[in-house]
Design a protein around this motif. Structure first.
Motif, PDB file in Angstrom:
ATOM      1  N   LEU A  39      38.520  12.075  45.310  1.00 20.66           N
ATOM      2  CA  LEU A  39      38.435  12.866  44.089  1.00 20.66           C
ATOM      3  C   LEU A  39      39.202  14.183  44.231  1.00 20.66           C
ATOM      4  CD1 LEU A  39      37.277  13.110  41.261  1.00 20.66           C
ATOM      5  CD2 LEU A  39      35.225  14.122  42.261  1.00 20.66           C
ATOM      6  N   GLU A  40      39.006  14.878  45.339  1.00 23.08           N
ATOM      7  CA  GLU A  40      39.728  16.128  45.573  1.00 23.08           C
ATOM      8  C   GLU A  40      41.225  15.879  45.744  1.00 23.08           C
ATOM      9  OE1 GLU A  40      38.016  18.439  48.712  1.00 23.08           O
ATOM     10  OE2 GLU A  40      36.039  18.439  47.794  1.00 23.08           O
ATOM     11  N   LEU A  41      41.597  14.761  46.351  1.00 23.50           N
ATOM     12  CA  LEU A  41      43.015  14.431  46.500  1.00 23.50           C
ATOM     13  C   LEU A  41      43.648  14.176  45.139  1.00 23.50           C
ATOM     14  CD1 LEU A  41      45.417  13.890  48.333  1.00 23.50           C
ATOM     15  CD2 LEU A  41      44.662  11.520  48.485  1.00 23.50           C
ATOM     16  N   TYR A  42      42.961  13.447  44.275  1.00 25.78           N
ATOM     17  CA  TYR A  42      43.469  13.227  42.916  1.00 25.78           C
ATOM     18  C   TYR A  42      43.680  14.562  42.206  1.00 25.78           C
ATOM     19  CZ  TYR A  42      43.478  12.613  37.923  1.00 25.78           C
ATOM     20  OH  TYR A  42      43.798  12.730  36.595  1.00 25.78           O
ATOM     21  N   GLN A  43      42.701  15.459  42.302  1.00 26.78           N
ATOM     22  CA  GLN A  43      42.812  16.755  41.642  1.00 26.78           C
ATOM     23  C   GLN A  43      43.978  17.563  42.213  1.00 26.78           C
ATOM     24  OE1 GLN A  43      38.832  18.161  42.333  1.00 26.78           O
ATOM     25  NE2 GLN A  43      38.094  17.403  40.377  1.00 26.78           N
ATOM     26  N   ALA A  44      44.167  17.518  43.528  1.00 28.37           N
ATOM     27  CA  ALA A  44      45.261  18.269  44.148  1.00 28.37           C
ATOM     28  C   ALA A  44      46.618  17.747  43.679  1.00 28.37           C
ATOM     29  CB  ALA A  44      45.158  18.181  45.666  1.00 28.37           C
ATOM     30  N   ILE A  45      46.754  16.442  43.564  1.00 28.85           N
ATOM     31  CA  ILE A  45      48.025  15.869  43.109  1.00 28.85           C
ATOM     32  C   ILE A  45      48.208  16.111  41.617  1.00 28.85           C
ATOM     33  CG2 ILE A  45      49.293  13.714  42.752  1.00 28.85           C
ATOM     34  CD1 ILE A  45      47.983  12.696  45.354  1.00 28.85           C
ATOM     35  N   SER A  46      47.164  15.863  40.838  1.00 28.41           N
ATOM     36  CA  SER A  46      47.249  15.969  39.392  1.00 28.41           C
ATOM     37  C   SER A  46      47.564  17.394  38.929  1.00 28.41           C
ATOM     38  CB  SER A  46      45.942  15.502  38.770  1.00 28.41           C
ATOM     39  OG  SER A  46      45.982  15.611  37.373  1.00 28.41           O
ATOM     40  N   PHE A  47      46.996  18.388  39.595  1.00 29.45           N
ATOM     41  CA  PHE A  47      47.183  19.773  39.173  1.00 29.45           C
ATOM     42  C   PHE A  47      48.282  20.508  39.938  1.00 29.45           C
ATOM     43  CE2 PHE A  47      42.554  19.130  38.110  1.00 29.45           C
ATOM     44  CZ  PHE A  47      42.778  18.954  36.757  1.00 29.45           C
ATOM     45  N   ALA A  48      49.031  19.800  40.778  1.00 31.30           N
ATOM     46  CA  ALA A  48      50.132  20.439  41.507  1.00 31.30           C
ATOM     47  C   ALA A  48      51.213  20.852  40.512  1.00 31.30           C
ATOM     48  CB  ALA A  48      50.699  19.478  42.543  1.00 31.30           C
ATOM     49  N   ASN A  49      51.838  21.982  40.778  1.00 33.20           N
ATOM     50  CA  ASN A  49      52.867  22.499  39.877  1.00 33.20           C
ATOM     51  C   ASN A  49      54.151  21.678  39.902  1.00 33.20           C
ATOM     52  OD1 ASN A  49      51.211  24.589  39.061  1.00 33.20           O
ATOM     53  ND2 ASN A  49      51.898  25.932  40.700  1.00 33.20           N
ATOM     54  N   ASP A  50      54.469  21.105  41.050  1.00 32.54           N
ATOM     55  CA  ASP A  50      55.685  20.303  41.165  1.00 32.54           C
ATOM     56  C   ASP A  50      55.509  19.245  42.250  1.00 32.54           C
ATOM     57  OD1 ASP A  50      55.922  21.723  43.546  1.00 32.54           O
ATOM     58  OD2 ASP A  50      57.493  23.032  42.799  1.00 32.54           O
ATOM     59  N   PHE A  51      56.487  18.361  42.332  1.00 28.40           N
ATOM     60  CA  PHE A  51      56.430  17.234  43.262  1.00 28.40           C
ATOM     61  C   PHE A  51      56.350  17.713  44.713  1.00 28.40           C
ATOM     62  CE2 PHE A  51      58.870  14.003  45.762  1.00 28.40           C
ATOM     63  CZ  PHE A  51      57.893  13.032  45.758  1.00 28.40           C
ATOM     64  N   GLU A  52      57.091  18.753  45.059  1.00 25.74           N
ATOM     65  CA  GLU A  52      57.079  19.262  46.434  1.00 25.74           C
ATOM     66  C   GLU A  52      55.703  19.766  46.836  1.00 25.74           C
ATOM     67  OE1 GLU A  52      59.529  20.037  44.191  1.00 25.74           O
ATOM     68  OE2 GLU A  52      60.964  18.642  45.117  1.00 25.74           O
ATOM     69  N   LYS A  53      55.008  20.412  45.908  1.00 29.69           N
ATOM     70  CA  LYS A  53      53.656  20.901  46.188  1.00 29.69           C
ATOM     71  C   LYS A  53      52.694  19.727  46.401  1.00 29.69           C
ATOM     72  CE  LYS A  53      50.745  24.390  46.280  1.00 29.69           C
ATOM     73  NZ  LYS A  53      50.756  25.345  47.361  1.00 29.69           N
ATOM     74  N   ALA A  54      52.842  18.678  45.617  1.00 33.42           N
ATOM     75  CA  ALA A  54      51.994  17.498  45.785  1.00 33.42           C
ATOM     76  C   ALA A  54      52.317  16.785  47.087  1.00 33.42           C
ATOM     77  CB  ALA A  54      52.173  16.552  44.604  1.00 33.42           C
ATOM     78  N   GLN A  55      53.576  16.799  47.477  1.00 29.69           N
ATOM     79  CA  GLN A  55      53.991  16.099  48.693  1.00 29.69           C
ATOM     80  C   GLN A  55      53.489  16.792  49.962  1.00 29.69           C
ATOM     81  OE1 GLN A  55      58.224  15.435  49.024  1.00 29.69           O
ATOM     82  NE2 GLN A  55      57.897  13.260  49.330  1.00 29.69           N
ATOM     83  N   GLU A  56      53.030  18.018  49.862  1.00 29.95           N
ATOM     84  CA  GLU A  56      52.463  18.716  51.016  1.00 29.95           C
ATOM     85  C   GLU A  56      51.214  18.011  51.543  1.00 29.95           C
ATOM     86  OE1 GLU A  56      51.725  22.764  49.904  1.00 29.95           O
ATOM     87  OE2 GLU A  56      53.850  23.226  49.656  1.00 29.95           O
ATOM     88  N   HIS A  57      50.613  17.165  50.729  1.00 27.59           N
ATOM     89  CA  HIS A  57      49.415  16.437  51.142  1.00 27.59           C
ATOM     90  C   HIS A  57      49.745  15.157  51.899  1.00 27.59           C
ATOM     91  CE1 HIS A  57      46.857  19.178  48.977  1.00 27.59           C
ATOM     92  NE2 HIS A  57      47.648  19.066  47.937  1.00 27.59           N
ATOM     93  N   MET A  58      51.024  14.847  51.997  1.00 25.16           N
ATOM     94  CA  MET A  58      51.452  13.650  52.734  1.00 25.16           C
ATOM     95  C   MET A  58      51.510  13.971  54.224  1.00 25.16           C
ATOM     96  SD  MET A  58      51.970  11.146  50.628  1.00 25.16           S
ATOM     97  CE  MET A  58      52.838  10.029  51.686  1.00 25.16           C
ATOM     98  N   LEU A  59      51.132  13.001  55.024  1.00 27.71           N
ATOM     99  CA  LEU A  59      51.248  13.126  56.460  1.00 27.71           C
ATOM    100  C   LEU A  59      52.726  13.109  56.830  1.00 27.71           C
ATOM    101  CD1 LEU A  59      49.651  13.253  59.136  1.00 27.71           C
ATOM    102  CD2 LEU A  59      49.724  10.768  59.168  1.00 27.71           C
ATOM    103  N   GLU A  60      53.107  13.949  57.751  1.00 31.66           N
ATOM    104  CA  GLU A  60      54.507  14.041  58.152  1.00 31.66           C
ATOM    105  C   GLU A  60      55.017  12.673  58.610  1.00 31.66           C
ATOM    106  OE1 GLU A  60      57.142  16.409  61.461  1.00 31.66           O
ATOM    107  OE2 GLU A  60      55.359  17.394  60.636  1.00 31.66           O
ATOM    108  N   GLY A  61      56.165  12.304  58.072  1.00 28.94           N
ATOM    109  CA  GLY A  61      56.761  11.017  58.394  1.00 28.94           C
ATOM    110  C   GLY A  61      56.454   9.946  57.368  1.00 28.94           C
ATOM    111  N   TYR A  62      55.503  10.195  56.462  1.00 30.05           N
ATOM    112  CA  TYR A  62      55.112   9.220  55.444  1.00 30.05           C
ATOM    113  C   TYR A  62      55.498   9.671  54.036  1.00 30.05           C
ATOM    114  CZ  TYR A  62      52.379   6.822  58.991  1.00 30.05           C
ATOM    115  OH  TYR A  62      51.994   6.131  60.116  1.00 30.05           O
ATOM    116  N   GLU A  63      56.347  10.684  53.927  1.00 28.52           N
ATOM    117  CA  GLU A  63      56.708  11.243  52.631  1.00 28.52           C
ATOM    118  C   GLU A  63      57.361  10.216  51.712  1.00 28.52           C
ATOM    119  OE1 GLU A  63      57.583  12.622  55.550  1.00 28.52           O
ATOM    120  OE2 GLU A  63      56.608  14.574  55.606  1.00 28.52           O
TER     121      GLU A  63
END
Length: 129
Positions: A39-63
């Motif tokens: 639920l918190e992950l959905y909110q973080a992605i949904s309310f991110a200002n841009d794609f780069e901000k949402a991609q910060e939640h990706m594990l390095e190497g899995y972008e």
């Protein structure tokens, strides 16, 4: 010449303030700025200002597993999820189990446990190396 100067009270206070600030900032980041469930992950992605901000939640190497098109769809204002689910996969030598757990709770509770069919098991094995 010996330099056995004892630290002054002000120096000790300054060291403790620096340590406390570092620990406090780390704790704040972990507790309030990182998603802890689906639920918190959905909110973080949904309310991110841009794609780069949402991609910060990706594990390095899995972008590469999260595309801009996915972000654009999730963050659209005219769409909302029908349901947010949280799953855990347990893999053994010849079997895999999917466990559906409660999203958005402080402690995970199991909602369902199912053994995966072979084709779905193979699909998940291909996703995660």
């Amino acid at each position: 010449m010996k330099f056995n100067k004892q630290p002054t009270l002000n120096e000790l206070i300054l060291v403790f303030i620096i340590i406390f600030t570092f620990i406090g900032a780390s704790t704040y980041y972990i507790l309030f700025l990182t998603p802890k469930n689906s639920l918190e992950l959905y909110q973080a992605i949904s309310f991110a200002n841009d794609f780069e901000k949402a991609q910060e939640h990706m594990l390095e190497g899995y972008e590469a597993n999260f595309k801009k098109e996915d972000f654009d769809f999730i963050s659209r204002l005219d769409t909302s999820p029908n349901r947010i689910s949280q799953f855990t996969l347990f893999e053994y030598n010849q079997k895999s189990y999917v466990i559906m757990t409660t999203p958005g709770t402080t402690k995970l509770k199991i909602l369902a446990v199912e053994e995966l069919p072979e084709d779905i098991r193979d699909y998940f094995l291909k996703i995660a190396p």
